[in-house]
Design an enzyme around this catalytic site. Structure first.
Site, PDB file in Angstrom:
ATOM      1  N   GLY A   1       0.844  -1.324   0.135  1.00  0.00           N
ATOM      2  CA  GLY A   1      -0.084  -0.121   0.064  1.00  0.00           C
ATOM      3  C   GLY A   1       0.793   1.301  -0.115  1.00  0.00           C
TER       4      GLY A   1
ATOM      5  CG  ASN B   1      -6.873   5.217  -2.241  1.00  0.00           C
ATOM      6  OD1 ASN B   1      -7.524   4.652  -1.207  1.00  0.00           O
ATOM      7  ND2 ASN B   1      -6.925   6.745  -2.088  1.00  0.00           N
TER       8      ASN B   1
ATOM      9  N   GLY C   1      -0.327   9.199  -5.321  1.00  0.00           N
ATOM     10  CA  GLY C   1      -0.458   8.085  -6.323  1.00  0.00           C
ATOM     11  C   GLY C   1      -1.913   7.914  -6.875  1.00  0.00           C
TER      12      GLY C   1
ATOM     13  CE  LYS D   1       0.041  10.878  -0.937  1.00  0.00           C
ATOM     14  NZ  LYS D   1       0.524   9.503  -0.527  1.00  0.00           N
TER      15      LYS D   1
ATOM     16  CG  HIS E   1      -2.879  13.516   0.529  1.00  0.00           C
ATOM     17  ND1 HIS E   1      -3.113  13.739  -0.836  1.00  0.00           N
ATOM     18  CD2 HIS E   1      -3.471  12.171   0.892  1.00  0.00           C
ATOM     19  CE1 HIS E   1      -3.864  12.752  -1.315  1.00  0.00           C
ATOM     20  NE2 HIS E   1      -3.958  11.712  -0.327  1.00  0.00           N
ATOM     21  CG  HIS E   2      -1.102  13.571   6.001  1.00  0.00           C
ATOM     22  ND1 HIS E   2       0.209  13.239   5.942  1.00  0.00           N
ATOM     23  CD2 HIS E   2      -1.746  12.659   5.703  1.00  0.00           C
ATOM     24  CE1 HIS E   2       0.231  12.182   5.503  1.00  0.00           C
ATOM     25  NE2 HIS E   2      -0.868  11.578   5.354  1.00  0.00           N
TER      26      HIS E   2
END
Length: 230
Positions: A69, A96, A139, A133, A129-130
Site C-alpha cells: 500500500g 489507494n 499516487g 505525505k 493531503h496531510h
C-alpha cells in the site's frame, strides 16, 4: 496505519503474527527481515517508498504474499516484478486501497469518456493531503490522471496541497465557460485504506503473480453481477 491494519485484521478474524516498523527494524538485512516473516500467509506494507524493494524481496524469499500500500516507488516497478517472478511470489499493489476510491476511479473514467465527446470542457485534478505525505502528486492523483488521459489526452493539469492533517481529498473537474462539473472523493479517516488492504490480503492467498487492487475490485463486482443474474 499499522495499528489500523492490525485492528481491521483482527476484526476479520485474522491473527497478527508480527508487526515490523521502519523505526525498530530499519537496520535489518533482507535475510533477517525474511526470517521474521517466514511462516506467515500475508504481509501488509504501508511504509515509505525507499523501503518497498527491500520489503518485496524479503516477502518473496520468505514465501509470503504481499499487499503493498506504499506509494512513491513506481519507478522501481519493473525491478519489483522481476524479484517476484524469480521467487514465484505474489503481490497486490495499489495507489489507494480505499474501496470508495476504486469505485471513484470507474466513475471518473466513465465521466471522462462522456466529456471527451463534446467540445469546450477543460479537465483538471486537485488533490490535498496531510503535511507528512511525501509524494506529490499523490499516487491516487496519478492514477486518476492516467484514467482521464485515456479519453482526454495526456495534458491534465494536476495540483497538490500538503497541509495540516488532511486525510486525503481528490477532485476531478470538467470546466467550461458556461458551467463546471466537479467529482470529489474525501477520505474521512484511514480506516478505509486498512479495510481494503485486509480484503486484498484475503484475496491474494494461494495466488502467484502481481496484481493491482483494481483486479480485486473487478472480481468482486463481477461476482456480484453474476449473483444478480441468477
Amino acid at each position: 496505519m499499522g495499528q489500523l491494519v492490525a485492528a481491521e485484521a483482527r476484526k476479520a478474524g485474522d491473527a497478527v503474527g508480527v508487526v515490523i516498523t521502519r523505526h525498530t527494524d530499519a537496520s535489518l538485512s533482507v535475510e533477517q527481515l525474511s526470517e521474521k516473516l517466514r511462516g506467515h500467509d500475508v504481509a501488509i506494507d504501508f511504509t515509505v517508498g525507499e523501503a518497498v524493494l527491500k520489503n518485496i524481496e524479503a516477502c518473496a524469499r520468505a514465501g509470503v504474499s504481499l499487499v503493498e500500500g506504499t506509494t512513491g516507488w513506481k519507478q522501481h516497478e519493473s525491478q519489483a516484478k522481476q524479484i517476484l517472478a524469480e521467487h514465484s511470489g505474489a503481490m497486490v499493489y495499489g495507489a489507494n486501497f480505499s474501496i470508495g476510491v476504486n469505485l471513484f476511479y470507474r466513475i471518473v473514467k466513465q465521466a471522462s469518456a462522456l466529456f471527451a465527446a463534446v467540445d469546450g470542457f477543460a479537465p483538471f485534478i486537485e488533490e490535498a493531503h496531510h503535511n507528512r505525505k511525501r509524494d506529490a502528486p499523490s499516487g491516487t492523483a496519478l492514477k486518476l490522471r492516467d484514467l482521464m488521459s485515456e479519453h482526454l489526452g495526456p495534458e491534465i493539469p494536476t495540483s497538490s496541497t500538503r497541509a495540516g492533517y488532511i486525510p486525503g481529498t481528490h477532485r476531478d473537474g470538467f470546466d467550461s465557460e458556461a458551467d463546471q462539473v466537479l467529482l470529489t472523493h474525501t477520505a474521512r479517516s484511514r480506516q478505509g485504506f486498512a479495510s481494503g488492504a485486509v480484503l486484498a490480503a484475503h484475496w491474494i492467498v494461494g495466488r502467484t503473480g502481481v496484481f493491482e487492487f483494481g483486479d480485486v475490485i473487478e472480481e468482486i463486482l463481477a461476482a456480484d453481477k453474476i449473483r444478480r443474474t441468477l
